[in-house]
Motif scaffolding. Structure first.
Motif, PDB file in Angstrom:
ATOM      1  N   LYS A  52       0.858  -1.182   0.000  1.00  0.00           N
ATOM      2  CA  LYS A  52       0.000   0.000   0.000  1.00  0.00           C
ATOM      3  C   LYS A  52       0.898   1.237   0.000  1.00  0.00           C
ATOM      4  CE  LYS A  52      -4.060  -2.130   0.853  1.00  0.00           C
ATOM      5  NZ  LYS A  52      -5.302  -1.972   0.071  1.00  0.00           N
ATOM      6  N   LEU A  53       0.554   2.222  -0.826  1.00  0.00           N
ATOM      7  CA  LEU A  53       1.367   3.422  -0.962  1.00  0.00           C
ATOM      8  C   LEU A  53       0.747   4.563  -0.159  1.00  0.00           C
ATOM      9  CD1 LEU A  53       3.787   4.842  -2.248  1.00  0.00           C
ATOM     10  CD2 LEU A  53       2.370   5.271  -4.274  1.00  0.00           C
ATOM     11  N   ASP A 309      -0.167  14.327 -10.097  1.00  0.00           N
ATOM     12  CA  ASP A 309      -0.359  14.693 -11.506  1.00  0.00           C
ATOM     13  C   ASP A 309       0.857  14.439 -12.387  1.00  0.00           C
ATOM     14  OD1 ASP A 309      -3.038  15.501 -11.663  1.00  0.00           O
ATOM     15  OD2 ASP A 309      -2.594  17.444 -10.757  1.00  0.00           O
ATOM     16  N   ILE A 310       2.034  14.284 -11.790  1.00  0.00           N
ATOM     17  CA  ILE A 310       3.233  14.004 -12.588  1.00  0.00           C
ATOM     18  C   ILE A 310       3.757  12.603 -12.296  1.00  0.00           C
ATOM     19  CG2 ILE A 310       5.613  14.680 -13.078  1.00  0.00           C
ATOM     20  CD1 ILE A 310       4.826  17.574 -12.524  1.00  0.00           C
ATOM     21  N   LYS A 311       4.162  12.340 -11.056  1.00  0.00           N
ATOM     22  CA  LYS A 311       4.775  11.040 -10.754  1.00  0.00           C
ATOM     23  C   LYS A 311       3.794   9.893 -10.953  1.00  0.00           C
ATOM     24  CE  LYS A 311       7.248   8.423  -7.190  1.00  0.00           C
ATOM     25  NZ  LYS A 311       7.955   8.467  -5.890  1.00  0.00           N
ATOM     26  N   CYS A 312       2.611   9.983 -10.365  1.00  0.00           N
ATOM     27  CA  CYS A 312       1.648   8.886 -10.488  1.00  0.00           C
ATOM     28  C   CYS A 312       1.128   8.764 -11.920  1.00  0.00           C
ATOM     29  CB  CYS A 312       0.487   9.079  -9.511  1.00  0.00           C
ATOM     30  SG  CYS A 312       0.952   8.875  -7.772  1.00  0.00           S
ATOM     31  N   ARG A 313       0.909   9.887 -12.576  1.00  0.00           N
ATOM     32  CA  ARG A 313       0.418   9.868 -13.958  1.00  0.00           C
ATOM     33  C   ARG A 313       1.406   9.139 -14.866  1.00  0.00           C
ATOM     34  NH1 ARG A 313      -2.948  13.658 -16.728  1.00  0.00           N
ATOM     35  NH2 ARG A 313      -2.828  14.996 -14.884  1.00  0.00           N
ATOM     36  N   GLN A 314       2.698   9.446 -14.725  1.00  0.00           N
ATOM     37  CA  GLN A 314       3.701   8.852 -15.601  1.00  0.00           C
ATOM     38  C   GLN A 314       4.017   7.404 -15.253  1.00  0.00           C
ATOM     39  OE1 GLN A 314       7.275  10.812 -16.737  1.00  0.00           O
ATOM     40  NE2 GLN A 314       6.405  12.855 -16.736  1.00  0.00           N
ATOM     41  N   SER A 318      -0.453   4.300  -7.757  1.00  0.00           N
ATOM     42  CA  SER A 318      -1.747   4.754  -7.245  1.00  0.00           C
ATOM     43  C   SER A 318      -1.701   4.790  -5.725  1.00  0.00           C
ATOM     44  CB  SER A 318      -2.862   3.813  -7.712  1.00  0.00           C
ATOM     45  OG  SER A 318      -4.114   4.253  -7.252  1.00  0.00           O
ATOM     46  N   PRO A 319      -1.816   5.962  -5.107  1.00  0.00           N
ATOM     47  CA  PRO A 319      -1.742   6.064  -3.647  1.00  0.00           C
ATOM     48  C   PRO A 319      -2.992   5.500  -2.976  1.00  0.00           C
ATOM     49  CG  PRO A 319      -2.266   8.185  -4.608  1.00  0.00           C
ATOM     50  CD  PRO A 319      -1.997   7.271  -5.761  1.00  0.00           C
ATOM     51  N   ASP A 320      -2.785   4.956  -1.784  1.00  0.00           N
ATOM     52  CA  ASP A 320      -3.900   4.378  -1.037  1.00  0.00           C
ATOM     53  C   ASP A 320      -4.402   5.284   0.083  1.00  0.00           C
ATOM     54  OD1 ASP A 320      -4.142   1.458  -2.091  1.00  0.00           O
ATOM     55  OD2 ASP A 320      -1.997   1.792  -1.856  1.00  0.00           O
ATOM     56  N   ALA A 321      -3.563   6.198   0.558  1.00  0.00           N
ATOM     57  CA  ALA A 321      -3.967   7.133   1.609  1.00  0.00           C
ATOM     58  C   ALA A 321      -2.964   8.276   1.649  1.00  0.00           C
ATOM     59  CB  ALA A 321      -4.026   6.443   2.970  1.00  0.00           C
ATOM     60  N   ALA A 322      -3.397   9.391   2.229  1.00  0.00           N
ATOM     61  CA  ALA A 322      -2.528  10.552   2.405  1.00  0.00           C
ATOM     62  C   ALA A 322      -2.542  10.976   3.864  1.00  0.00           C
ATOM     63  CB  ALA A 322      -2.969  11.713   1.519  1.00  0.00           C
ATOM     64  N   VAL A 323      -1.379  11.351   4.370  1.00  0.00           N
ATOM     65  CA  VAL A 323      -1.240  11.886   5.730  1.00  0.00           C
ATOM     66  C   VAL A 323      -0.889  13.358   5.602  1.00  0.00           C
ATOM     67  CG1 VAL A 323       0.054  11.795   7.892  1.00  0.00           C
ATOM     68  CG2 VAL A 323      -0.466   9.677   6.654  1.00  0.00           C
TER      69      VAL A 323
END
Length: 553
Positions: A52-53, A309-314, A318-323
């Motif tokens: 999980k990312l 918008d840049i790292k995940c797009r390219q 896919s992130p699973d949660a944000a802190v």
């Protein structure tokens, strides 16, 4: 004890043992000294994403400090404490901030990555390799022009500047090649800091060495008189640049004070670049761990937006949660309190400043990622002030947890770790980027300005609109946008705190990063070569008679 004293007192384990914890054999660990190493990925087990990312980001930075890196370290240690196999992925620190104002980037207190001195200084030489590769290309541009200019480069349209990993305002604008015909053709140019180099971005976004070399070949260094692009591949520089980067592309393995694994790799700034560690390190970690904690530079309006918008797009990540990291002190500053009065309890100021926290929560939700708030605790925080952050967060759909990792290490962030694990396991993220690839380039800029910064609009001179249209006509309209602006405000005015609306984002320059795969939009007065403050941190850094470093933070 100071951060440096705590780091030196840590009992470090051999890196082979640290690697074994995440299933990486000793044969894949290439030591750089005793407690830092490169990973040979050809000898490491490979596999598809399984972890999980988790992205750690923060409210808008203030002079009071937010502790995003410290919280990332504390969270990773805490998740390992609760039995969740976790790897931390961070960026490498730049010498510019280390000797300037910000200091190092290895955490603090009992939530640190070690060896702190090595990581904050030359580490494994990645930044030197990036600097050398970048400047080799600059030298080959000038050399080509000197020896007859077979490609027809217009010396007025050379766009490849040189770089160095230091804050030096004197190099922002220079006149080069003075001293006579044997020194080349005089022209205006300048330096950027290494962390703003397109080569840095390429290293961090490349999938492997082959992809790295292909991206390097696409770098646009200049234009001909009829405005046709000239690339590093045209100059036959890409192969030699890749040779200089053959070791730098491999992730670096170190450990936390609590002996948990950390991959530190790459280091683009979040305000003038895309602000994320390498795709290679992140993917490596995801294939070996159940959870991967990573961070993105500065506040969520910059680092998190670019991560998505840049790292995940390219990369397809896919992130699973944000802190979202916040502090009582930072919210007081956003609420209008003077920096000298931060130790005085002021519930109303925290409530006023919480508009900044709310804005970031709302923005993160636009990407379909569940959010939890980490309250990075300071000893002078009043309970009533902390309760305001909890109440405000809950009112906007997120739970907030007090974290004491600076003082207590991983044990001080166990509540946060459990919440993050539960959130990422039980609530499926519906990740989406902010805009589609086929949206016109300036509309992408305007989308970020209006939806993330809450500006009235983005504006630019006709020449910038024309340049963007030319890139679209050349088949580059699908590229995402990397906005370079101040980190201290949602606006382009660093003094405009809180959650401003109705402001205007002025785009003063656009740069093509064809190899990295994005367009840089420079906004407001942001500089790609920072300067040192009136009293630089370098004034206090020295060696003792015993050869021990003092003053590094």
């Amino acid at each position: 004890m100071t951060d440096l004293e705590i780091a030196r007192a840590a009992k470090l384990r051999p890196l082979n043992e640290v690697a074994e914890k995440i299933g990486i054999p000793a044969v894949a660990v290439e030591p750089y000294g005793r407690f830092k190493a490169k990973l040979d990925l050809t000898a490491a087990p490979s596999g598809e994403k399984r972890g999980k990312l988790i992205l750690v980001t923060a409210i808008s930075p203030t002079l009071a400090g937010e502790g995003k890196s410290t919280t990332s370290v504390g969270l990773a240690d805490a998740m390992n404490l609760i039995g969740r196999k976790t790897i931390l992925c961070l960026r490498e620190p730049s010498l510019g901030p280390c000797f300037g104002m910000k200091g190092g980037a290895t955490g603090g207190g009992y939530a640190q990555v070690v060896p702190m001195e090595d990581i904050n200084l030359h580490f494994t030489g990645d930044f030197h390799a990036i600097t050398s590769a970048h400047n080799l290309l600059a030298a080959m541009v000038d050399n080509h022009i000197y020896w007859g200019n077979a490609l027809g480069i217009d010396v007025r349209r050379v766009v490849w500047r040189r770089v160095m990993d230091m804050n030096d305002r004197a190099l922002r604008g220079i006149v080069q090649s003075l001293g006579g015909a044997t020194n080349g053709y005089p022209r205006e140019s300048g330096f950027d800091i290494t962390v703003a180099s397109e080569v840095m971005a390429i290293l961090c976004l490349a999938n492997d060495l082959q992809d790295l070399e292909q991206r390097l070949s696409r770098i646009v260094v200049a234009y001909t008189r009829d405005k046709k692009p000239v690339t590093a591949g045209d100059l036959k520089a890409d192969g030699a640049m890749a040779v200089l980067l053959k070791d730098a592309i491999r992730p670096n393995l170190v450990q936390t004070i609590e002996n948990n694994p950390v991959l530190i790799h790459g280091g683009p700034f979040g305000n003038i670049a895309h602000g994320c560690n390498s795709v290679i390190a992140t993917r490596t970690a995801l294939s070996q761990a159940d959870y991967v904690v990573t961070e993105a530079g500065f506040g969520a309006d910059l680092g998190a937006e670019k991560f998505f918008d840049i790292k995940c797009r390219q990369s397809g990540l896919s992130p699973d949660a944000a802190v979202l990291v916040a502090t009582v002190r930072a919210l007081k500053l956003n609420g209008g309190i003077d920096k000298n009065d931060l130790n005085i309890a002021d519930v109303d100021a925290v409530r006023r400043g919480s508009v900044n926290l709310v804005r970031h929560i709302e923005n993160l939700r636009q990407f379909g990622v569940p959010v939890v708030v980490a309250i990075n605790h300071f000893s002078g925080d009043d309970d009533a002030e902390v309760d305001v952050i909890r109440d405000v967060s809950r009112a906007h759909g997120s739970e907030a947890y007090v974290c004491r990792h600076w003082a207590e290490g991983g044990q001080g962030a166990v509540d946060l770790a459990q919440a993050v694990a539960d959130l990422s396991d039980k609530q499926s993220a519906q990740f989406t980027t902010l805009y589609d690839d086929d949206l016109p380039l300036f509309e992408k800029i305007n989308t970020i300005a209006t939806r993330i910064y809450r500006a009235e609009e983005a504006v630019a001179d006709p020449s910038i609109h024309q340049q963007l249209k030319q890139w679209e006509a050349a088949g580059l309209g699908h590229l995402p946008i990397c906005i370079a602006k101040t980190q201290y405000s949602f606006s382009t005015d660093p003094n405009l705190k809180g959650a401003p609306t109705g402001h205007v984002v002025n785009v003063r320059e656009v740069r093509l990063a064809a190899g990295a795969g994005f367009i840089v939009a420079l906004c407001g007065e942001i500089m790609t070569m920072p300067g040192l403050p009136r009293h630089a941190a370098a004034e206090h850094i020295r060696l003792t008679e015993e050869g021990v470093i003092e003053g590094l933070s």
